[in-house]
Design a protein around this motif. Structure first.
Motif, short mmCIF file in Angstrom:
data_model
loop_
_atom_site.label_atom_id
_atom_site.label_comp_id
_atom_site.label_asym_id
_atom_site.label_seq_id
_atom_site.Cartn_x
_atom_site.Cartn_y
_atom_site.Cartn_z
N TYR A 1 0.83 -1.21 0.00
CA TYR A 1 0.00 0.00 0.00
C TYR A 1 0.86 1.25 0.00
O TYR A 1 1.89 1.31 0.65
CB TYR A 1 -0.98 0.01 1.17
N GLU B 1 7.31 -3.01 8.63
CA GLU B 1 6.00 -2.69 8.08
C GLU B 1 5.27 -3.89 7.50
O GLU B 1 4.09 -3.80 7.21
CB GLU B 1 6.14 -1.65 6.95
N TYR C 1 -3.29 4.60 2.75
CA TYR C 1 -4.32 3.75 3.34
C TYR C 1 -5.19 4.55 4.30
O TYR C 1 -4.83 5.65 4.71
CB TYR C 1 -3.70 2.55 4.07
N THR C 2 -6.33 3.98 4.64
CA THR C 2 -7.21 4.53 5.67
C THR C 2 -7.33 3.49 6.77
O THR C 2 -7.10 2.30 6.55
CB THR C 2 -8.61 4.85 5.12
N THR C 3 -7.68 3.96 7.95
CA THR C 3 -7.89 3.07 9.08
C THR C 3 -9.39 2.84 9.23
O THR C 3 -10.18 3.77 9.12
CB THR C 3 -7.33 3.69 10.38
N ALA C 4 -9.77 1.58 9.46
CA ALA C 4 -11.17 1.23 9.63
C ALA C 4 -11.34 0.47 10.95
O ALA C 4 -10.40 -0.15 11.43
CB ALA C 4 -11.66 0.38 8.47
N THR C 5 -12.52 0.52 11.51
CA THR C 5 -12.82 -0.18 12.76
C THR C 5 -14.07 -1.01 12.58
O THR C 5 -15.06 -0.54 12.02
CB THR C 5 -13.00 0.83 13.92
N TYR D 1 -12.18 -3.78 16.57
CA TYR D 1 -11.01 -4.32 15.87
C TYR D 1 -10.62 -3.30 14.80
O TYR D 1 -11.43 -2.96 13.94
CB TYR D 1 -11.38 -5.67 15.22
N THR D 2 -9.41 -2.80 14.87
CA THR D 2 -8.95 -1.75 13.95
C THR D 2 -7.96 -2.36 12.95
O THR D 2 -7.09 -3.14 13.32
CB THR D 2 -8.28 -0.61 14.73
N TYR D 3 -8.12 -1.97 11.68
CA TYR D 3 -7.27 -2.48 10.61
C TYR D 3 -7.12 -1.40 9.54
O TYR D 3 -7.75 -0.35 9.63
CB TYR D 3 -7.86 -3.77 10.01
N ILE D 4 -6.26 -1.66 8.56
CA ILE D 4 -6.05 -0.68 7.49
C ILE D 4 -6.66 -1.17 6.19
O ILE D 4 -6.74 -2.38 5.94
CB ILE D 4 -4.56 -0.34 7.29
N ASN D 5 -7.11 -0.24 5.37
CA ASN D 5 -7.61 -0.49 4.03
C ASN D 5 -6.74 0.28 3.05
O ASN D 5 -6.53 1.48 3.21
CB ASN D 5 -9.06 0.00 3.87
#
Length: 134
Positions: free
Chosen positions: A85, A123, A88-92, A106-110
């Motif tokens: 990537y 990374e 990216y954006t962070t999503a929950t 739960y937090t992850y990246i898109n």
């Protein structure tokens, strides 16, 4: 003179179809570029919560790599970029079936954009998981 106009009109009528078919055809077996994959399967796992399947935006593709032979150890100078990537954006996501007192978030990246770049162990995790694609 009229014949030339007819040829021009025929060419202009066919041109958009040729351009569209060329732009939309990406052959994954021959491309060396990175693309955003909009539905990668991931198992969201958190202690105290039941594992849950989520779909994330990730990167896929192949990058051009090379090794140059050298006469001294380690005998090669290697450059092996990977599809990664760029932004990216962070999503929950709120996980279901969590024990009392456990935070269900739960937090992850898109991935937003993807690029070929040299990997960094700080990374990236290097693993092959054939279940990542739907």
């Amino acid at each position: 003179m009229r014949m030339d106009h007819r040829r021009l009109y025929a060419f202009l009528a066919v041109l958009p179809f040729v351009l569209i078919s060329t732009v939309n055809s990406v052959d994954p077996s021959t491309t060396t570029d990175c693309f955003k994959h909009t539905k990668m399967k991931h198992i969201a796992s958190k202690p105290g919560c039941q594992d849950q399947v989520i779909y994330v935006h990730g990167c896929w593709g192949r990058c051009d790599s090379n090794e140059i032979p050298e006469l001294e150890p380690p005998y090669t100078a290697a450059f092996h970029p990977m599809c990664y990537y760029d932004t990216y954006t962070t999503a929950t996501k709120t996980l279901s079936n969590c024990a009392n007192g456990v935070d269900p978030t739960y937090t992850y990246i898109n991935a937003v954009t993807c690029v070929c770049k040299a990997p960094s162990s700080s990374e990236s995790a290097y693993a092959y998981r054939p279940d990542n694609y739907v």
